[in-house]
Design a protein around this motif. Structure first.
Motif, PDB file in Angstrom:
ATOM      1  N   LYS A   1       0.493  -1.315   0.011  1.00 54.31           N
ATOM      2  CA  LYS A   1       0.051  -0.192   0.097  1.00 54.31           C
ATOM      3  C   LYS A   1       0.846   1.273   0.130  1.00 54.31           C
ATOM      4  CE  LYS A   1      -3.832  -0.099   0.489  1.00 54.31           C
ATOM      5  NZ  LYS A   1      -5.051  -0.039  -0.546  1.00 54.31           N
ATOM      6  N   PHE A   2       2.087   1.268   0.619  1.00 58.97           N
ATOM      7  CA  PHE A   2       2.747   2.446   0.794  1.00 58.97           C
ATOM      8  C   PHE A   2       3.985   2.220  -0.098  1.00 58.97           C
ATOM      9  CE2 PHE A   2       0.282   2.199   4.389  1.00 58.97           C
ATOM     10  CZ  PHE A   2      -0.245   3.400   4.714  1.00 58.97           C
ATOM     11  N   VAL A   3       3.880   1.157  -1.041  1.00 59.26           N
ATOM     12  CA  VAL A   3       5.138   1.242  -1.942  1.00 59.26           C
ATOM     13  C   VAL A   3       4.506   2.232  -3.256  1.00 59.26           C
ATOM     14  CG1 VAL A   3       6.137  -0.243  -3.968  1.00 59.26           C
ATOM     15  CG2 VAL A   3       5.893  -0.935  -1.598  1.00 59.26           C
ATOM     16  N   VAL A   4       5.568   3.030  -3.474  1.00 56.13           N
ATOM     17  CA  VAL A   4       5.174   4.242  -4.894  1.00 56.13           C
ATOM     18  C   VAL A   4       4.799   3.486  -6.165  1.00 56.13           C
ATOM     19  CG1 VAL A   4       5.621   6.252  -5.870  1.00 56.13           C
ATOM     20  CG2 VAL A   4       6.089   5.883  -3.474  1.00 56.13           C
ATOM     21  N   GLU A   5       3.838   3.578  -6.622  1.00 58.73           N
ATOM     22  CA  GLU A   5       3.925   3.141  -7.975  1.00 58.73           C
ATOM     23  C   GLU A   5       4.551   3.849  -9.069  1.00 58.73           C
ATOM     24  OE1 GLU A   5      -0.448   4.084  -9.484  1.00 58.73           O
ATOM     25  OE2 GLU A   5      -0.363   5.699  -8.185  1.00 58.73           O
ATOM     26  N   VAL A   6       5.083   2.928 -10.004  1.00 61.67           N
ATOM     27  CA  VAL A   6       5.981   3.249 -10.973  1.00 61.67           C
ATOM     28  C   VAL A   6       5.440   3.354 -12.315  1.00 61.67           C
ATOM     29  CG1 VAL A   6       8.309   3.146 -11.969  1.00 61.67           C
ATOM     30  CG2 VAL A   6       8.125   2.940  -9.434  1.00 61.67           C
ATOM     31  N   ARG A   7       5.543   4.363 -12.984  1.00 66.36           N
ATOM     32  CA  ARG A   7       4.972   4.215 -14.444  1.00 66.36           C
ATOM     33  C   ARG A   7       6.386   4.597 -15.510  1.00 66.36           C
ATOM     34  NH1 ARG A   7       2.407   9.462 -15.542  1.00 66.36           N
ATOM     35  NH2 ARG A   7       2.641  10.623 -13.649  1.00 66.36           N
ATOM     36  N   THR A   8       6.506   3.949 -16.440  1.00 65.41           N
ATOM     37  CA  THR A   8       7.434   4.167 -17.605  1.00 65.41           C
ATOM     38  C   THR A   8       6.868   5.151 -18.804  1.00 65.41           C
ATOM     39  OG1 THR A   8       7.017   1.864 -18.758  1.00 65.41           O
ATOM     40  CG2 THR A   8       8.827   2.144 -16.546  1.00 65.41           C
ATOM     41  N   VAL A   9       7.877   6.102 -18.986  1.00 61.33           N
ATOM     42  CA  VAL A   9       7.399   6.721 -20.261  1.00 61.33           C
ATOM     43  C   VAL A   9       8.580   7.229 -20.939  1.00 61.33           C
ATOM     44  CG1 VAL A   9       5.235   7.972 -19.052  1.00 61.33           C
ATOM     45  CG2 VAL A   9       7.728   8.883 -18.885  1.00 61.33           C
ATOM     46  N   ARG A  10       8.592   7.738 -22.204  1.00 56.44           N
ATOM     47  CA  ARG A  10       9.618   8.354 -22.741  1.00 56.44           C
ATOM     48  C   ARG A  10      10.380   9.399 -22.196  1.00 56.44           C
ATOM     49  NH1 ARG A  10       7.617   8.068 -29.206  1.00 56.44           N
ATOM     50  NH2 ARG A  10       7.146   5.872 -29.189  1.00 56.44           N
ATOM     51  N   GLY A  11      11.576   9.703 -22.558  1.00 56.47           N
ATOM     52  CA  GLY A  11      12.401  10.716 -21.779  1.00 56.47           C
ATOM     53  C   GLY A  11      11.619  12.143 -22.099  1.00 56.47           C
ATOM     54  N   SER A  12      11.183  12.353 -23.199  1.00 51.90           N
ATOM     55  CA  SER A  12      10.477  13.553 -23.594  1.00 51.90           C
ATOM     56  C   SER A  12       9.338  14.005 -22.743  1.00 51.90           C
ATOM     57  CB  SER A  12      10.058  13.607 -25.074  1.00 51.90           C
ATOM     58  OG  SER A  12       9.250  12.412 -25.613  1.00 51.90           O
ATOM     59  N   ALA A  13       8.370  12.710 -22.629  1.00 48.13           N
ATOM     60  CA  ALA A  13       7.181  12.932 -21.909  1.00 48.13           C
ATOM     61  C   ALA A  13       7.601  13.198 -20.432  1.00 48.13           C
ATOM     62  CB  ALA A  13       6.245  11.504 -21.857  1.00 48.13           C
ATOM     63  N   ARG A  14       8.365  12.591 -19.799  1.00 52.34           N
ATOM     64  CA  ARG A  14       9.126  13.115 -18.337  1.00 52.34           C
ATOM     65  C   ARG A  14       9.394  14.552 -18.377  1.00 52.34           C
ATOM     66  NH1 ARG A  14      13.213  12.447 -14.443  1.00 52.34           N
ATOM     67  NH2 ARG A  14      12.489  11.755 -12.566  1.00 52.34           N
ATOM     68  N   ARG A  15      10.114  14.929 -19.314  1.00 53.02           N
ATOM     69  CA  ARG A  15      10.614  16.333 -19.389  1.00 53.02           C
ATOM     70  C   ARG A  15       9.296  17.307 -19.506  1.00 53.02           C
ATOM     71  NH1 ARG A  15      13.507  15.933 -23.522  1.00 53.02           N
ATOM     72  NH2 ARG A  15      12.001  16.747 -25.222  1.00 53.02           N
ATOM     73  N   ASP A  16       8.346  16.713 -20.400  1.00 51.20           N
ATOM     74  CA  ASP A  16       7.335  17.743 -20.588  1.00 51.20           C
ATOM     75  C   ASP A  16       6.377  17.886 -19.449  1.00 51.20           C
ATOM     76  OD1 ASP A  16       7.895  17.853 -23.030  1.00 51.20           O
ATOM     77  OD2 ASP A  16       6.579  16.524 -24.017  1.00 51.20           O
ATOM     78  N   LEU A  17       6.220  16.775 -18.525  1.00 48.48           N
ATOM     79  CA  LEU A  17       5.675  16.837 -17.215  1.00 48.48           C
ATOM     80  C   LEU A  17       6.365  17.967 -16.318  1.00 48.48           C
ATOM     81  CD1 LEU A  17       4.657  13.441 -16.555  1.00 48.48           C
ATOM     82  CD2 LEU A  17       3.025  14.906 -17.055  1.00 48.48           C
TER      83      LEU A  17
ATOM     84  N   ILE B   1       8.421  20.384 -17.407  1.00 48.92           N
ATOM     85  CA  ILE B   1       8.024  21.829 -18.029  1.00 48.92           C
ATOM     86  C   ILE B   1       6.502  22.339 -17.511  1.00 48.92           C
ATOM     87  CG2 ILE B   1       7.724  22.951 -19.972  1.00 48.92           C
ATOM     88  CD1 ILE B   1      10.038  21.234 -21.302  1.00 48.92           C
ATOM     89  N   ILE B   2       5.591  21.604 -17.681  1.00 49.12           N
ATOM     90  CA  ILE B   2       4.362  21.754 -17.374  1.00 49.12           C
ATOM     91  C   ILE B   2       4.231  22.339 -15.798  1.00 49.12           C
ATOM     92  CG2 ILE B   2       1.875  21.035 -16.836  1.00 49.12           C
ATOM     93  CD1 ILE B   2       2.241  19.203 -19.286  1.00 49.12           C
ATOM     94  N   ALA B   3       4.944  21.586 -14.868  1.00 46.78           N
ATOM     95  CA  ALA B   3       4.897  21.878 -13.692  1.00 46.78           C
ATOM     96  C   ALA B   3       5.490  23.351 -13.535  1.00 46.78           C
ATOM     97  CB  ALA B   3       5.584  20.869 -12.726  1.00 46.78           C
ATOM     98  N   ILE B   4       6.658  23.421 -14.123  1.00 48.56           N
ATOM     99  CA  ILE B   4       7.324  24.816 -13.743  1.00 48.56           C
ATOM    100  C   ILE B   4       6.654  25.951 -14.425  1.00 48.56           C
ATOM    101  CG2 ILE B   4       9.365  26.080 -14.639  1.00 48.56           C
ATOM    102  CD1 ILE B   4      11.091  23.315 -14.811  1.00 48.56           C
ATOM    103  N   VAL B   5       5.986  25.820 -15.536  1.00 48.39           N
ATOM    104  CA  VAL B   5       5.092  26.831 -15.893  1.00 48.39           C
ATOM    105  C   VAL B   5       3.917  27.184 -15.353  1.00 48.39           C
ATOM    106  CG1 VAL B   5       3.509  27.096 -17.996  1.00 48.39           C
ATOM    107  CG2 VAL B   5       5.763  26.269 -18.585  1.00 48.39           C
ATOM    108  N   LEU B   6       3.343  26.037 -14.890  1.00 49.41           N
ATOM    109  CA  LEU B   6       2.380  26.249 -13.767  1.00 49.41           C
ATOM    110  C   LEU B   6       2.660  27.270 -12.632  1.00 49.41           C
ATOM    111  CD1 LEU B   6       0.172  22.840 -13.812  1.00 49.41           C
ATOM    112  CD2 LEU B   6      -0.485  25.153 -14.824  1.00 49.41           C
ATOM    113  N   VAL B   7       3.859  26.612 -11.843  1.00 45.60           N
ATOM    114  CA  VAL B   7       4.294  27.340 -10.643  1.00 45.60           C
ATOM    115  C   VAL B   7       4.497  28.781 -11.013  1.00 45.60           C
ATOM    116  CG1 VAL B   7       5.889  27.466  -8.976  1.00 45.60           C
ATOM    117  CG2 VAL B   7       4.936  25.220  -9.729  1.00 45.60           C
ATOM    118  N   THR B   8       5.230  29.151 -12.193  1.00 41.98           N
ATOM    119  CA  THR B   8       5.619  30.249 -12.410  1.00 41.98           C
ATOM    120  C   THR B   8       4.655  31.405 -12.932  1.00 41.98           C
ATOM    121  OG1 THR B   8       7.539  29.523 -13.528  1.00 41.98           O
ATOM    122  CG2 THR B   8       6.987  31.654 -14.202  1.00 41.98           C
ATOM    123  N   VAL B   9       3.532  30.935 -13.648  1.00 40.39           N
ATOM    124  CA  VAL B   9       2.574  31.550 -13.966  1.00 40.39           C
ATOM    125  C   VAL B   9       1.585  32.034 -12.944  1.00 40.39           C
ATOM    126  CG1 VAL B   9       0.395  31.679 -15.426  1.00 40.39           C
ATOM    127  CG2 VAL B   9       2.361  30.595 -16.600  1.00 40.39           C
ATOM    128  N   GLY B  10       1.491  30.935 -11.867  1.00 44.01           N
ATOM    129  CA  GLY B  10       0.634  31.263 -10.999  1.00 44.01           C
ATOM    130  C   GLY B  10       0.963  32.033 -10.146  1.00 44.01           C
TER     131      GLY B  10
END
Length: 244
Positions: free
Chosen positions: A18-34, A36-45
């Motif tokens: 229950k307390f083991v963090v689930e892991v998901r695999t994506v392409r490197g570009s997808a992780r980078r995009d996430l 970037i989205i986080a940084i943009v949201l924090v900056t804009v907000g």
């Protein structure tokens, strides 16, 4: 060995999982995009909140929309619309909203194989409450006139709106945590569209009922972007792995 002893290792294993963090695999570009989205949201907000706060303190800039927009919404008052807005205010108010959050996180925590996402939702909600409870007394903005309030009289500080931020945080964080694992882009777009409609409805009802200025709710939405951006960054850092 008794059946109780046989079942115990399985129960311990499930509790551990229950307390083991689930892991998901994506392409490197997808992780980078996430990220970037986080940084943009924090900056804009952050920039939006600071700009709104400055306009409120200086009584210029964006704050010039407060009286006209409030007057326009309150000019639409009717018995039927007031009932609708009251229902929205109660459903997402300081009594019902914590119950909704608690039930959602507890149910999700038990129903899901891993508790990471419900715990992250709870953490994001607590962070949002802490931000509002810290900023509102420090800024100390007065609410609209008591004569404009349709329900109970509220003397607490107006800026930012705790109602709106709570709804924004809950809906946006939940939508991200659920639909970030989906592969269907249409479902993701649809979910965020519904979330946007509910957020706008909540913000409008606070102005319509006479408890907040438009810049109060815009400030809350801006702060919520910061919280959601932080959640996305933490979730990505902890759960996303790059496919080799």
């Amino acid at each position: 060995m008794s059946s109780e002893d046989q079942g115990r290792p399985g129960a311990v294993r499930r509790f551990h999982e229950k307390f083991v963090v689930e892991v998901r695999t994506v392409r490197g570009s997808a992780r980078r995009d996430l990220f970037i989205i986080a940084i943009v949201l924090v900056t804009v907000g952050l920039l939006a909140f600071l700009a709104i706060l400055d306009s409120v303190r200086e009584s210029d800039g964006l704050s010039v929309i407060d009286v006209p927009v409030q007057g326009w919404l309150q000019g639409m008052r009717s018995p039927e619309l007031t009932v609708t807005m009251t229902v929205i205010a109660i459903a997402f108010g300081p009594i019902a909203m914590p119950i909704i959050v608690l039930v959602t996180t507890v149910w999700w925590g038990f129903a899901a194989k891993h508790a990471w996402r419900p715990l992250l939702l709870a953490g994001g909600m607590i962070a949002g409450v802490a931000v509002v409870q810290t900023l509102a007394p420090l800024i100390g903005r007065d609410r609209p006139p008591i004569s404009a309030m349709l329900l109970d009289v509220d003397y607490t500080p107006s800026f930012p709106s705790g109602h709106v931020m709570g709804v924004c945080d809950f809906l946006l964080i939940t939508t991200f945590l659920v639909f970030s694992r989906q592969r269907n882009p249409l479902s993701v777009v649809g979910a965020f569209l519904i979330t946007g409609i509910l957020v706008i409805a909540t913000a409008s009802c606070r102005i319509y009922l006479g408890y907040h200025w438009p810049t109060d709710v815009l400030a809350s939405m801006s702060l919520s972007l910061i919280v959601v951006g932080g959640v996305i960054a933490i979730d990505t850092w902890r759960t996303v792995r790059v496919v080799e």
